[in-house]
Design an enzyme around this catalytic site. Sequence first.
Site, mmCIF file in Angstrom:
data_model
loop_
_atom_site.group_PDB
_atom_site.id
_atom_site.type_symbol
_atom_site.label_atom_id
_atom_site.label_comp_id
_atom_site.label_asym_id
_atom_site.label_seq_id
_atom_site.Cartn_x
_atom_site.Cartn_y
_atom_site.Cartn_z
ATOM 1 C CG ASP A 98 -2.047 0.964 1.201
ATOM 2 O OD1 ASP A 98 -1.863 2.067 0.639
ATOM 3 O OD2 ASP A 98 -3.120 0.651 1.740
ATOM 4 C CG HIS A 100 -3.365 5.018 -0.415
ATOM 5 N ND1 HIS A 100 -3.405 3.739 -0.905
ATOM 6 C CD2 HIS A 100 -4.053 5.793 -1.289
ATOM 7 C CE1 HIS A 100 -4.104 3.734 -2.033
ATOM 8 N NE2 HIS A 100 -4.512 4.968 -2.294
ATOM 9 C CB SER A 151 -4.235 -2.289 3.315
ATOM 10 O OG SER A 151 -3.617 -1.908 2.126
HETATM 11 CO CO1 B1M Z 1 -5.746 5.488 -3.996
HETATM 12 N N1 B1M Z 1 -7.327 4.420 -3.575
HETATM 13 N N2 B1M Z 1 -5.064 4.063 -5.126
HETATM 14 N N3 B1M Z 1 -4.316 6.703 -4.433
HETATM 15 N N4 B1M Z 1 -6.750 6.817 -3.121
HETATM 16 C C1 B1M Z 1 -8.248 4.961 -2.575
HETATM 17 C C2 B1M Z 1 -7.902 4.468 -1.166
HETATM 18 C C3 B1M Z 1 -9.634 4.401 -3.112
HETATM 19 C C4 B1M Z 1 -10.698 4.228 -2.014
HETATM 20 C C5 B1M Z 1 -10.126 5.318 -4.238
HETATM 21 C C6 B1M Z 1 -11.394 4.821 -4.912
HETATM 22 O O1 B1M Z 1 -11.351 3.986 -5.753
HETATM 23 N N5 B1M Z 1 -12.530 5.324 -4.554
HETATM 24 C C7 B1M Z 1 -9.192 3.051 -3.755
HETATM 25 C C8 B1M Z 1 -9.181 1.840 -2.807
HETATM 26 C C9 B1M Z 1 -10.169 0.777 -3.230
HETATM 27 C C10 B1M Z 1 -10.163 -0.339 -2.291
HETATM 28 O O2 B1M Z 1 -9.224 -1.053 -2.060
HETATM 29 N N6 B1M Z 1 -11.322 -0.500 -1.712
HETATM 30 C C11 B1M Z 1 -7.805 3.391 -4.248
HETATM 31 C C12 B1M Z 1 -7.112 2.689 -5.273
HETATM 32 C C13 B1M Z 1 -7.911 1.630 -5.977
HETATM 33 C C14 B1M Z 1 -5.780 2.974 -5.628
HETATM 34 C C15 B1M Z 1 -4.905 2.243 -6.656
HETATM 35 C C16 B1M Z 1 -5.018 0.718 -6.658
HETATM 36 C C17 B1M Z 1 -5.233 2.841 -8.023
HETATM 37 C C18 B1M Z 1 -4.520 2.229 -9.203
HETATM 38 O O3 B1M Z 1 -3.309 2.254 -9.291
HETATM 39 N N7 B1M Z 1 -5.292 1.660 -10.079
HETATM 40 C C19 B1M Z 1 -3.499 2.701 -6.236
HETATM 41 C C20 B1M Z 1 -2.945 1.797 -5.141
HETATM 42 C C21 B1M Z 1 -1.486 1.672 -5.157
HETATM 43 C C22 B1M Z 1 -1.009 0.894 -3.945
HETATM 44 O O4 B1M Z 1 -1.239 1.314 -2.825
HETATM 45 N N8 B1M Z 1 -0.383 -0.226 -4.191
HETATM 46 C C23 B1M Z 1 -3.798 4.043 -5.654
HETATM 47 C C24 B1M Z 1 -2.913 5.108 -5.671
HETATM 48 C C25 B1M Z 1 -3.196 6.361 -5.165
HETATM 49 C C26 B1M Z 1 -2.299 7.585 -5.368
HETATM 50 C C27 B1M Z 1 -0.808 7.229 -5.358
HETATM 51 C C28 B1M Z 1 -2.642 8.202 -6.695
HETATM 52 C C29 B1M Z 1 -2.790 8.516 -4.203
HETATM 53 C C30 B1M Z 1 -2.000 8.346 -2.897
HETATM 54 C C31 B1M Z 1 -0.893 9.343 -2.699
HETATM 55 C C32 B1M Z 1 -0.283 9.250 -1.338
HETATM 56 O O5 B1M Z 1 -0.887 8.823 -0.351
HETATM 57 N N9 B1M Z 1 0.946 9.653 -1.279
HETATM 58 C C33 B1M Z 1 -4.196 7.969 -3.956
HETATM 59 C C34 B1M Z 1 -5.210 8.696 -3.247
HETATM 60 C C35 B1M Z 1 -4.886 10.126 -2.907
HETATM 61 C C36 B1M Z 1 -6.447 8.097 -2.876
HETATM 62 C C37 B1M Z 1 -7.686 8.770 -2.228
HETATM 63 C C38 B1M Z 1 -8.382 9.572 -3.320
HETATM 64 C C39 B1M Z 1 -7.434 9.671 -1.033
HETATM 65 C C40 B1M Z 1 -6.631 9.058 0.108
HETATM 66 C C41 B1M Z 1 -6.172 10.134 1.072
HETATM 67 O O6 B1M Z 1 -5.024 10.544 1.054
HETATM 68 N N10 B1M Z 1 -7.075 10.649 1.906
HETATM 69 C C42 B1M Z 1 -8.511 7.503 -1.765
HETATM 70 C C43 B1M Z 1 -10.006 7.735 -1.744
HETATM 71 C C44 B1M Z 1 -10.495 8.198 -0.394
HETATM 72 O O7 B1M Z 1 -9.946 7.859 0.642
HETATM 73 N N11 B1M Z 1 -11.541 8.946 -0.385
HETATM 74 C C45 B1M Z 1 -7.920 6.413 -2.593
HETATM 75 C C46 B1M Z 1 -6.771 11.718 2.859
HETATM 76 C C47 B1M Z 1 -6.190 11.124 4.164
HETATM 77 C C48 B1M Z 1 -5.913 12.238 5.166
HETATM 78 O O8 B1M Z 1 -7.148 10.241 4.690
HETATM 79 O O9 B1M Z 1 -5.583 8.246 4.494
HETATM 80 O O10 B1M Z 1 -8.047 7.940 5.043
HETATM 81 P P1 B1M Z 1 -6.806 8.749 5.137
HETATM 82 O O11 B1M Z 1 -6.429 8.914 6.685
HETATM 83 C C49 B1M Z 1 -7.397 9.255 7.639
HETATM 84 C C50 B1M Z 1 -7.967 8.049 8.391
HETATM 85 O O12 B1M Z 1 -8.114 6.920 7.582
HETATM 86 C C51 B1M Z 1 -7.039 7.870 9.555
HETATM 87 O O13 B1M Z 1 -6.619 9.200 9.850
HETATM 88 C C52 B1M Z 1 -6.704 10.048 8.694
HETATM 89 C C53 B1M Z 1 -7.535 11.281 8.993
HETATM 90 O O14 B1M Z 1 -7.252 11.909 10.169
HETATM 91 N N12 B1M Z 1 -5.854 7.043 9.461
HETATM 92 C C54 B1M Z 1 -5.230 6.620 10.590
HETATM 93 C C55 B1M Z 1 -5.158 6.588 8.414
HETATM 94 N N13 B1M Z 1 -4.118 5.873 8.817
HETATM 95 C C56 B1M Z 1 -4.123 5.868 10.152
HETATM 96 C C57 B1M Z 1 -3.271 5.255 11.086
HETATM 97 C C58 B1M Z 1 -3.551 5.426 12.440
HETATM 98 C C59 B1M Z 1 -4.648 6.199 12.835
HETATM 99 C C60 B1M Z 1 -5.494 6.786 11.929
HETATM 100 O O15 B1M Z 1 -2.805 4.910 13.416
HETATM 101 C C61 B1M Z 1 -1.634 4.219 13.075
#
Ligand code: B1M
Length: 213
Positions: A98, A100, A151
Amino acid sequence: LTLEERLASYVVEGSKEGLIADLDEALQKYAPLDIINGPLMEGMSEVGRLFNNNELIVAEVLQSAEVMKASVAHLEPHMEKNESAVKGKIMLATVKGDVHDIGKNLVEIILANNGYEIVNLGIKVPPEQLIEAYRAEKPDAIGLSGLLVKSAQQMVLTAQDLRNAGIDAPILVGGAALTRKFTKTRIAPEYDGVVLYAKDAMDGLDLANKLSD
Ligand code: B1M
């Protein structure tokens, strides 16, 4: 557009033109974390929705991620810092497979601003690397992040590997594909120490504080 709508649209459009000025304006009204959790996260949810509908390609989502990262970097110096004694050492990693890391890095900032020493192992961290780093760093807790559905499963495997390596430090898990229920029913039974689910970064801080009390 209102200020809030403009902030969300920088993330959606993947554009930084005017971003800093608007962030500075927002700082007059809101706390940094409220700007992130409010308009910027709204933009990110919209990106997720569009991406899911195939209306955005990965390269565009990457630009959105860059805007989010630049915003967090700009807001970070304005965040409240709690210069208390070191409360503990926490190791953070995005699990194997992963990439992200925006959420994980936000967790790092919030924990670091609140008295924790952080060892951030980065992305795609396999269990072997986690075990090796655990032995070298001896953290008080391990934080795992993961956004992909696979993940969540990877966290189960990681917990098993950590247990097999004799590690039982508390584990904090978070990320979009996880739930409290999955954590309790699927990850925790595979581990000897406590496993706690954090819904967001502030929740992560609350849980870390409970552990360190
Ligand atoms: Co990706 N991606 N992505 N992506 N991406 C998602 C997660 C997805 C839901 C989008 C979608 O399709 N709707 C989907 C997942 C589908 C699934 O498995 N169900 C997805 C996909 C499919 C993919 C790829 C497979 C796409 C592809 O290549 N075909 C690929 C995966 C590659 C891989 O990982 N092997 C991929 C790639 C990417 C980018 C590189 C383009 C980019 C990431 C850049 C980066 O992180 N440096 C990206 C992004 C930006 C997203 C979305 C749009 C946004 C994620 C984000 O940064 N959110 C995402 C859709 C979504 O989430 N709405 C999506 C903002 C961030 C602040 O929130 O990380 O959730 P988040 O963290 C939150 C909480 O979750 C929590 O606290 C934070 C808030 O306070 N939290 C924790 C997180 N970790 C924590 C740990 C803790 C405590 C809290 O304690 C240890």
